[in-house]
Design a protein around this motif. Structure first.
Motif, short mmCIF file in Angstrom:
data_model
loop_
_atom_site.label_atom_id
_atom_site.label_comp_id
_atom_site.label_asym_id
_atom_site.label_seq_id
_atom_site.Cartn_x
_atom_site.Cartn_y
_atom_site.Cartn_z
N ARG A 172 12.69 -2.11 2.81
CA ARG A 172 11.79 -1.58 3.84
C ARG A 172 10.70 -0.71 3.21
N TYR A 173 9.52 -0.72 3.79
CA TYR A 173 8.42 0.12 3.30
C TYR A 173 7.58 0.64 4.45
N ARG A 174 6.96 1.75 4.22
CA ARG A 174 5.90 2.24 5.10
C ARG A 174 4.72 2.61 4.22
N MET A 175 3.56 2.04 4.52
CA MET A 175 2.39 2.45 3.75
C MET A 175 1.97 3.85 4.19
N LYS A 176 1.36 4.59 3.25
CA LYS A 176 0.88 5.93 3.61
C LYS A 176 -0.41 5.79 4.43
N PRO A 177 -0.63 6.71 5.36
CA PRO A 177 -1.86 6.63 6.16
C PRO A 177 -3.12 6.46 5.30
#
Ligand code: 5AD
Length: 335
Positions: A69-74
């Protein structure tokens, strides 16, 4: 004079069942009259693959422990959006799983930053959210919202989406319409348990719900899901569906989807353009994230370069404007 393009429910059913090339010619003519030769390019950023849902067909489902899983930084998201804009693409699609790890405030800030000083449309494709979120995103400048209805068969919808209902999803879409979003729905072709009648109803749904855009793609199995061993949707059936979608709805935006390209990497999307499509959505997600966004297996990479190549190959041209809805004249003011 406009050509008569009325087609009855029985004719739609018949056309889906038989193999008659005429349907593609008719769709192409309709596309030419209502959408001209321009193809609209939308740049996708898949910024998070976290998802709180359990859709039986989707690799992002929360039960899938096999994906990273990943979340890109704003800041990263805004940077990629700027790249998209610099490449002359006038729509940025912010896409993710149903991820509540991104707060309303964070998404609003991202939307604000991308919209500031840029004549660019933002499409959100972030799943079902609380209604106040839809409102806040719209006020921040989001122009469009893509929330596929997946299937118009209520009972099949219930089976494939544990804990969710088609009714609730449609309520979201209704509310988005009220807020002034250009709305996108769309369905999957060849879902296990789906009948041809369901597909007829999907086509009629697009017309009756008066959507501005529809994302239509074949089912493609993802091995780490409960439907991983089912066969993929049929290419020809998908093309017929697209053609009928074009004939029936006339002027909606209809992308030649990546799923279509995945089913037949050599010419799936090209055939889509010949069957009534007028949009393509290349993926700008940075490579390291992109390969983790495993909705289904063997997803073909659609780059901007490749998208332009297919457009030329299809004898069409790249649109210069934002490609807002062709349905409501008030959107024209935004372009
Ligand atoms: N095959 C085809 N499309 C899929 N989607 C998710 N999983 C699959 C699959 N296995 C589509 C759905 C969903 C979006 C995230 O991707 O339409 O809305």
């Amino acid at each position: 004079m406009e050509k008569e393009t009325f087609i009855s429910k029985e004719e739609i059913l018949q056309a889906l069942k038989e193999n008659n090339e005429k349907i593609f010619e008719r769709a192409d003519e309709t596309r030419k009259v209502f959408c001209k030769d321009e193809v609209h390019i939308r740049g996708i950023i898949a910024f998070s693959n976290y998802c709180c849902r359990s859709c039986l067909y989707c690799g992002l489902r929360k039960e899938n422990k096999q994906i990273f899983r990943y979340r890109m930084k704003p800041e990263e998201i805004v940077k990629v959006a700027c790249e998209i804009i610099q490449n002359g693409v006038k729509t940025v699609v912010l896409q993710s799983g149903d991820d509540f790890g991104f707060s309303r405030k964070t998404l609003v800030e991202i939307i604000n930053k991308i919209k500031k000083g840029n004549n660019v449309a933002i499409t959100l494709s972030v799943g079902e959210k609380p209604f106040d979120d839809y409102k806040a995103f719209r006020e921040a400048g989001a122009d469009r919202f893509l929330l596929k209805h997946e299937t118009s068969n209520q009972s099949l919808y219930g089976k494939l989406h544990p804990g969710q209902s088609l009714k609730e999803r449609l309520k979201s879409l209704e509310y988005m319409k009220k807020l002034g979003y250009q709305i996108g729905a769309g369905n999957i072709i060849g879902l296990p348990g789906q009948s041809i009648d369901d597909l007829v109803n999907d086509i009629l749904f697009l017309k009756e719900f008066d959507v501005d855009m529809a994302g239509i793609g074949p089912f493609i199995p993802q091995k780490d899901t409960p439907l991983g061993n089912y066969p993929a949707g049929d290419l020809n059936l998908t093309l017929k569906f697209l053609a009928l979608g074009r004939i029936v709805t006339k002027n909606i935006h209809l992308p030649a989807t990546t799923a279509l390209g995945t089913l037949n990497p050599r010419e799936g999307q090209l055939l889509g353009f010949k069957a009534g499509c007028n949009v393509i959505m290349p993926d700008f997600t940075p490579e390291d994230y992109r390969r983790k966004y495993v909705i289904y297996d063997n997803k073909v990479p659609v780059t901007l370069k490749k998208a332009k190549k297919i457009i030329i190959e299809a004898g069409r041209k790249v649109a210069r404007d934002r490609g807002d809805s062709l349905k409501r004249s008030d959107y024209a003011k935004n372009t």
